[in-house]
Design an enzyme around this catalytic site. Structure first.
Site, PDB file in Angstrom:
ATOM      1  N   TYR A 125       0.810  -1.216   0.000  1.00 31.44           N
ATOM      2  CA  TYR A 125       0.000   0.000   0.000  1.00 31.44           C
ATOM      3  C   TYR A 125       0.847   1.272   0.000  1.00 31.44           C
ATOM      4  O   TYR A 125       0.302   2.368   0.060  1.00 31.44           O
ATOM      5  CB  TYR A 125      -0.930   0.025   1.212  1.00 31.44           C
ATOM      6  CG  TYR A 125      -2.144  -0.840   1.037  1.00 31.44           C
ATOM      7  CD1 TYR A 125      -2.002  -2.212   0.917  1.00 31.44           C
ATOM      8  CD2 TYR A 125      -3.410  -0.305   0.988  1.00 31.44           C
ATOM      9  CE1 TYR A 125      -3.097  -3.027   0.752  1.00 31.44           C
ATOM     10  CE2 TYR A 125      -4.522  -1.109   0.826  1.00 31.44           C
ATOM     11  CZ  TYR A 125      -4.361  -2.466   0.707  1.00 31.44           C
ATOM     12  OH  TYR A 125      -5.453  -3.261   0.547  1.00 31.44           O
ATOM     13  N   LYS A 192       4.056 -14.146   5.669  1.00 31.38           N
ATOM     14  CA  LYS A 192       4.326 -15.190   4.675  1.00 31.38           C
ATOM     15  C   LYS A 192       5.855 -15.271   4.539  1.00 31.38           C
ATOM     16  O   LYS A 192       6.423 -15.150   3.447  1.00 31.38           O
ATOM     17  CB  LYS A 192       3.641 -14.808   3.342  1.00 31.38           C
ATOM     18  CG  LYS A 192       3.648 -15.881   2.291  1.00 31.38           C
ATOM     19  CD  LYS A 192       2.623 -16.970   2.507  1.00 31.38           C
ATOM     20  CE  LYS A 192       2.796 -18.069   1.490  1.00 31.38           C
ATOM     21  NZ  LYS A 192       1.901 -19.213   1.702  1.00 31.38           N
ATOM     22  N   ASP A 226      -1.993 -17.746   4.992  1.00 34.06           N
ATOM     23  CA  ASP A 226      -3.005 -18.666   4.435  1.00 34.06           C
ATOM     24  C   ASP A 226      -3.582 -19.564   5.528  1.00 34.06           C
ATOM     25  O   ASP A 226      -4.791 -19.790   5.601  1.00 34.06           O
ATOM     26  CB  ASP A 226      -2.435 -19.477   3.257  1.00 34.06           C
ATOM     27  CG  ASP A 226      -0.978 -19.835   3.412  1.00 34.06           C
ATOM     28  OD1 ASP A 226      -0.362 -19.436   4.420  1.00 34.06           O
ATOM     29  OD2 ASP A 226      -0.427 -20.515   2.534  1.00 34.06           O
ATOM     30  N   ASP A 250      -5.686  -5.930   5.617  1.00 27.95           N
ATOM     31  CA  ASP A 250      -6.867  -5.481   4.884  1.00 27.95           C
ATOM     32  C   ASP A 250      -7.777  -6.675   4.592  1.00 27.95           C
ATOM     33  O   ASP A 250      -8.988  -6.653   4.850  1.00 27.95           O
ATOM     34  CB  ASP A 250      -6.404  -4.817   3.578  1.00 27.95           C
ATOM     35  CG  ASP A 250      -7.534  -4.103   2.868  1.00 27.95           C
ATOM     36  OD1 ASP A 250      -8.610  -3.961   3.460  1.00 27.95           O
ATOM     37  OD2 ASP A 250      -7.338  -3.698   1.713  1.00 27.95           O
TER      38      ASP A 250
END
Ligand code: NAI
Length: 362
Positions: A125, A192, A226, A250
């Protein structure tokens, strides 16, 4: 002079309707707030040449507390999100999004109580993007190849994902301090890092270091994003305070909103060192604009967060109890709640009538 002066940014789409409902509910508690209205969005472009005029930013800075409705980000007009710009300008590095169940919403889960702490200033972002075909994009592609960083297809567009030690440390620290101040037991850092070694890997390293300072006081764990999504759906009770970089934050906060009955229910706050801007998770829901249909609960619960921030705990509690009572009764509720509860929107009331029902409980 009023006890508190709060900047109110009604926004656009359903924003003006839900902020009107919110303001009526807050005023009805008797809390002493002077609202300073500041307009932002596409509708002020003609007058100020920008969707986010400087005086709006200034008003937030001066009053230190603002509450807003959603602001539409038009697709393809060239201006970036007003919401993202405001967070950046005021360095509102925390996006706090609590998701807690309120009976009567028809949500699939009953006992959700999770606080999402999303980093608000960096990651994908940051807005550092290279357009497909632009000369600087070709240069960047060449640079990466020459430095042995990797081969990027020449017809690529590129968005950078900067994650800093500074940004990671302050957001993870906020999550731990929030946990301590609010009697929370555990912080989960989401990442991640197995794939994104230098960005998410750095975030995880920093999170572990900060967590070590809180050992014995707040439990810590880390999870891959995930697995987190699956875990939130299967075992939401395993989560308490969840801290994430911007993009995952988000996405996961909408997932958390889904657990408590949808976007119409999810409040939020953007918090910085000097200033806080409160806003719901949802957007401007253009298709419901001007129809007196949208659910103002998220905006009203956002005001509850704001009142707590202002130290107005009694007013906050009054509103929360009112919302709970009206939802539990299930009569004077908006179309979305009616639909999840009964499968039909028959008998739903409008945005303002729902606010009236809350006020009637005071
Ligand atoms: P959205 O949140 O506006 O709508 C998603 C879905 O939820 C739609 O079906 C909508 O009708 C429904 N919905 C949202 N809020 C609701 C409410 N209070 N009551 C009942 N139903 C509600 O997301 P979308 O469609 O992706 O975005 C619309 C615009 O809002 C875009 O321009 C987007 O950039 C902007 N946006 C602004 C935000 C902000 O101001 N902080 C946050 C998210 C999106």
């Amino acid at each position: 002079m009023a006890k508190h002066v709060v900047t109110l940014i009604p926004g656009d789409g359903i924003g003006p309707e839900i902020t009107t409902a919110m303001r009526r509910v807050v005023d009805a508690t008797g809390v002493d707030i002077e609202w300073e209205i500041a307009d932002a969005g596409e509708h002020v472009m003609a007058e100020y040449g920008t969707p986010l005029p400087e005086h709006v930013i200034e008003a937030c800075r001066r009053n230190k507390v603002a509450i807003k409705g959603p602001v539409t980000t038009p697709v393809g007009t060239g201006f970036r999100s007003v919401n993202v710009a405001l967070r950046k300008e005021l360095d509102l590095y925390v996006n706090l999004r609590p998701a807690f169940s309120i009976p009567g919403t028809g949500a699939r889960y009953e006992d959700i109580d999770i606080v999402i702490v999303r980093e608000n200033t960096e990651d994908l972002y940051a807005g550092i993007e290279f357009e497909e075909g632009a000369p600087e994009t070709a240069e960047l592609i060449k640079f990466c190849a020459e430095k042995g960083a990797g081969i990027i297809r020449p017809d690529s567009g590129i968005s950078l994902k900067p994650i800093s030690i500074t940004g990671s440390e302050r957001i993870v620290r906020y999550a731990f301090e929030y946990a301590l101040a609010n009697g929370r037991k555990k912080v989960t850092a989401v990442h991640k890092a197995n794939i994104l070694k230098y960005s998410d890997g750095l975030y995880l390293d920093v999170a572990r270091k900060v967590a070590a300072e809180y050992e014995g006081r707040v439990e810590f764990e880390d999870r891959i994003v995930d697995m987190t999504c699956m875990g939130l759906v299967l075992y939401p009770e395993q989560f308490d305070v969840v801290v994430l970089p911007n993009l995952y934050g988000d996405i996961v906060s909408d997932l958390a909103a889904g657990l408590i009955g949808g976007l119409g229910m999810a409040p939020g706050a953007n918090i910085g060192t000097d200033c806080a801007v409160f806003e719901p998770v949802h957007g401007s829901a253009p298709k419901y604009t001007g129809k007196d249909m949208a659910n103002p609960t998220a905006e009203i619960l956002t005001a509850v967060l704001m009142l707590k921030h202002l130290g107005e705990f009694e007013a906050a509690e009054k509103i929360l109890s009112g919302v709970k009572a009206v939802l539990a009764e299930g009569v004077n509720v908006t179309y979305d709640i009616k639909r999840t509860n009964t499968g039909s929107t028959d008998g739903a009331v409008g945005t303002q009538a729902y606010a009236d029902a809350i006020i009637a409980t005071f």
